[in-house]
Design an enzyme around this catalytic site. Structure first.
Site, PDB file in Angstrom:
ATOM      1  N   LYS A 157     -19.745-105.953 -17.198  1.00 55.93           N
ATOM      2  CA  LYS A 157     -20.769-105.429 -18.120  1.00 55.93           C
ATOM      3  C   LYS A 157     -20.060-104.592 -19.177  1.00 55.93           C
ATOM      4  CE  LYS A 157     -25.014-102.712 -18.426  1.00 55.93           C
ATOM      5  NZ  LYS A 157     -24.512-101.676 -19.358  1.00 55.93           N
ATOM      6  N   ASP A 169      -4.898-100.309 -18.177  1.00 55.20           N
ATOM      7  CA  ASP A 169      -4.232-100.509 -19.471  1.00 55.20           C
ATOM      8  C   ASP A 169      -3.142 -99.482 -19.733  1.00 55.20           C
ATOM      9  OD1 ASP A 169      -5.551-102.809 -20.154  1.00 55.20           O
ATOM     10  OD2 ASP A 169      -6.911-101.897 -21.594  1.00 55.20           O
ATOM     11  N   SER A 218     -19.937-101.533 -15.526  1.00 48.27           N
ATOM     12  CA  SER A 218     -20.192-100.595 -16.617  1.00 48.27           C
ATOM     13  C   SER A 218     -19.172 -99.450 -16.634  1.00 48.27           C
ATOM     14  CB  SER A 218     -21.631-100.081 -16.504  1.00 48.27           C
ATOM     15  OG  SER A 218     -22.030 -99.394 -17.652  1.00 48.27           O
TER      16      SER A 218
END
Length: 496
Positions: free
Chosen positions: A335, A321, A310
Site C-alpha cells: 500500500k 534503503d 502502509s
C-alpha cells in the site's frame, strides 16, 4: 402524459452543492491553458447536469424518494468509479466507527478487515482479515491475516457492504458473534467470538530471554507509538542490548508522521519518506535529523509479512534503503498511497487518496510490496488431507475440552496434550501446540511472542547474531535496485 415543463428551481441543498463545487473547482482545477479552461467549464457543466437530474428524479420518480439515499448513493458511485479501494464515502456509521477507533476504544472482535467493491461469481467479495489486533477476541481465537470471513452469524458476506459487516462485528460488549472462516482454498470452520472492549494497541517490547537482543513489536502507528518506541530503546540501553529485532508483522499501518518519527531514531541523514502528488502542498520530503538518532551501529532485523502495510512499509523500506536493517519474513501488503479523511458534515465524510509515498531510493511499492532479504513462512501449507484433519479437529472441540479439564496448563502440559491429540488428529505437533496454547491464553494475558511456534522470529534471532551481519547488510539491495532488476528481466522476456 408527461408535461414539457422546465425542471423547477434548484432546492437549497442543490444550491449549497453548487456553491461547494464552485469553491472546489476554483481551488483545485484553476488552470491557465485553453484546454484546461475548457476542462473547468466541462466540470461545472457536469455538476449542473447532476443537480438537475438529482432534483428531477427526486420530484418526478413514481414513488417518493429519500434525498439522503440519493445523496449517499451518488457519492458512493462517484468515488467507486475512481477504482481506488482506499478512496470511499464514509457514511455516518463508518464515520462513527472511525471516530471510535481514533478515540482509542470500541466494542468489537478486534479484526482489521477489507472488502472488494466487486462481487463476481468466480471471485466472491468475501471479507478479508488484514490483521487481528493484538490481545483481542479475534486474535485469541487464532484468526490470521489472510483469512476470509465468508459469513457472519450465518449471513453470507459477499452481499454485505463494508458498513453492514462492521455493524455486525462491532456491538455491545459481552455479546457473541459467529464468523465463518475460509482459510486457504478448502478449510472452512466457524469461530464464536465474544465482543470485548477493543483498545487500539501500539507497542510491546522485552529483552529476549537469555540474550542481549531487544525485541519491539509495533502493533499500529498512532500518535503514541514514537514515545513507546523511545521508551523501549531507553530500557534496552539500560539493559546493555547489542542487537534489535523490530516486529512489523500484521501491522496495518496508521500515521505516516509516526513512521517518520521512528525512522528518525535510526536514520541520521537524507530522506526517510517522500510524498508526491499533483497538488503542490502534498509534495513533501521528510528528512532525517542527526540530533534525533538514538540507535547506531548495532545489528537490526525487521520482521515483515503480508499483513505489514502502509506506515509499516514506510519504516521497513526506509531502513532497507539505508542498509540499516535486514528484512526477514514474507513480502509486505503493498500500500503505497496516502489518504486524508475529509468531513462533509458532523456525521459523514470521504476518505481520499491525496498522494503516493516513496522510499529513500525513490521507489513506490503500491500493489508490489517489499520483499524480505530472507524469505521464510510461519505457516506451512497444509495438504488436502491435513486440511480435512484440521477442520475435523476444530469441529470436535477437543482442544477446548482439554484446556477446560486442565486449568493452568504449562508448556510441558501443552506438549503432552499435543502428543495425545495427534494420535487421532495427526497434524504437525508445532501446530497442535500452537492451537492448545491459544486456547490456554484466552483467559490470561497473551505473551509478547511465541518462541516455540514462531519460525520467523527464530530465524531473526540467528541472523541478528551472525558475526558476518555487517557484510550481510552491505550485500542487500535497495528497493530501487530490486525494481530495476525486475523491469530489466521483463523487458528481456518481451524481446525474446
Amino acid at each position: 402524459m408527461m408535461k414539457n415543463s422546465k425542471i423547477r428551481t434548484k432546492t437549497v441543498l442543490s444550491c449549497i452543492a453548487a456553491c461547494v463545487v464552485l469553491l472546489f473547482t476554483s481551488q483545485c482545477f484553476a488552470q491557465s491553458s485553453t484546454n484546461k479552461n475548457q476542462s473547468k467549464v466541462s466540470s461545472f457543466q457536469y455538476m449542473k447536469n447532476f443537480n438537475q437530474v438529482f432534483d428531477y428524479v427526486l420530484q418526478n420518480y413514481v414513488d417518493e424518494l429519500d434525498p439522503k439515499s440519493l445523496y449517499e448513493g451518488a457519492l458512493k458511485g462517484m468515488l467507486d468509479s475512481i477504482g481506488d479501494p482506499y478512496t470511499l464515502y464514509l457514511d455516518p456509521e463508518y464515520m462513527r466507527d472511525l471516530n471510535d477507533t481514533t478515540a482509542g476504544n470500541f466494542g468489537g472482535v478486534g479484526l482489521q478487515i477489507s472488502k472488494p467493491t466487486e462481487n463476481k461469481p468466480d471471485k466472491p467479495a468475501y471479507i478479508e482479515v488484514s490483521t487481528p489486533i493484538e490481545d483481542t477476541p479475534g486474535f485469541r481465537a487464532g484468526i490470521q491475516a489472510g483469512d476470509y470471513i465468508i459469513a457472519i452469524d450465518g449471513k453470507p458476506t459477499p452481499e454485505m457492504t463494508m458498513n453492514e459487516a462492521l455493524g455486525m462485528l462491532r456491538g455491545k460488549i459481552g455479546e457473541t458473534v459467529t464468523v465463518t472462516i475460509l482459510r486457504g482454498k478448502n478449510m472452512k470452520f466457524d469461530v464464536k467470538l465474544v465482543r470485548a472492549l477493543i483498545e487500539v494497541p501500539t507497542v510491546k517490547y522485552e529483552m529476549l530471554a537469555g540474550t542481549k537482543t531487544g525485541y519491539v513489536r509495533l502493533i499500529q502507528f498512532t500518535p503514541e507509538t514514537p514515545k513507546r518506541v523511545q521508551q523501549a530503546i531507553s530500557e534496552f540501553t539500560e539493559a546493555g542490548y547489542d542487537s534489535l529485532i523490530i516486529d512489523l508483522r500484521d501491522n496495518p499501518g496508521g500515521l505516516l508522521e509516526s513512521a517518520f518519527e521512528i525512522g528518525d531514531m535510526f536514520i541520521d541523514e537524507g530522506p526517510i519518506v517522500t510524498t508526491k502528488s499533483r497538488l503542490l502542498f502534498e509534495n513533501q520530503e521528510f528528512k532525517a535529523s542527526p540530533a534525533k538518532t538514538i540507535v547506531k551501529d548495532i545489528p537490526i532485523v525487521v520482521l515483515i509479512n503480508r499483513g505489514s502495510a502502509s506506515a509499516s512499509e514506510i519504516l521497513s523500506g526506509a531502513l532497507k534503503d539505508n542498509h540499516l536493517a535486514y528484512l526477514v519474513g514474507e513480502r509486505t501488503y503493498g500500500k503505497g498511497s496516502v489518504q486524508q479523511v475529509i468531513p462533509l458534515s458532523n456525521i459523514d465524510g470521504i476518505k481520499l487518496t491525496m498522494a503516493r509515498y516513496y522510499t529513500p531510493s525513490d521507489t513506490n511499492i503500491d500493489k508490489i510490496g517489499i520483499p524480505p532479504d530472507y524469505e521464510i513462512a510461519n505457516f506451512q501449507k497444509l495438504s488436502e488431507e491435513d486440511e480435512k484433519i484440521y477442520i475435523s479437529l476444530i469441529e470436535s472441540k477437543i482442544i477446548d475440552e482439554t484446556v477446560e479439564k486442565n486449568p493452568g496448563m504449562k508448556e510441558q502440559d501443552i506438549a503432552g496434550a499435543a502428543v495425545k491429540i495427534s494420535k487421532n488428529y495427526p497434524l504437525d505437533l508445532r501446530i497442535l501446540r500452537r492451537l492448545i496454547r491459544i486456547q490456554v491464553q484466552r483467559t490470561g494475558n497473551n505473551p509478547i511472542n511465541d518462541m516455540d511456534y514462531d519460525l520467523q522470529l527464530k530465524e531473526a534471532m540467528k541472523i541478528v547474531k551472525d558475526p558476518n551481519f555487517t557484510q550481510l547488510i552491505k550485500n542487500t539491495k535497495t528497493l530501487k535496485q530490486l525494481q530495476e532488476e525486475v523491469e530489466a528481466a521483463n523487458a528481456a522476456d518481451e524481446n525474446k
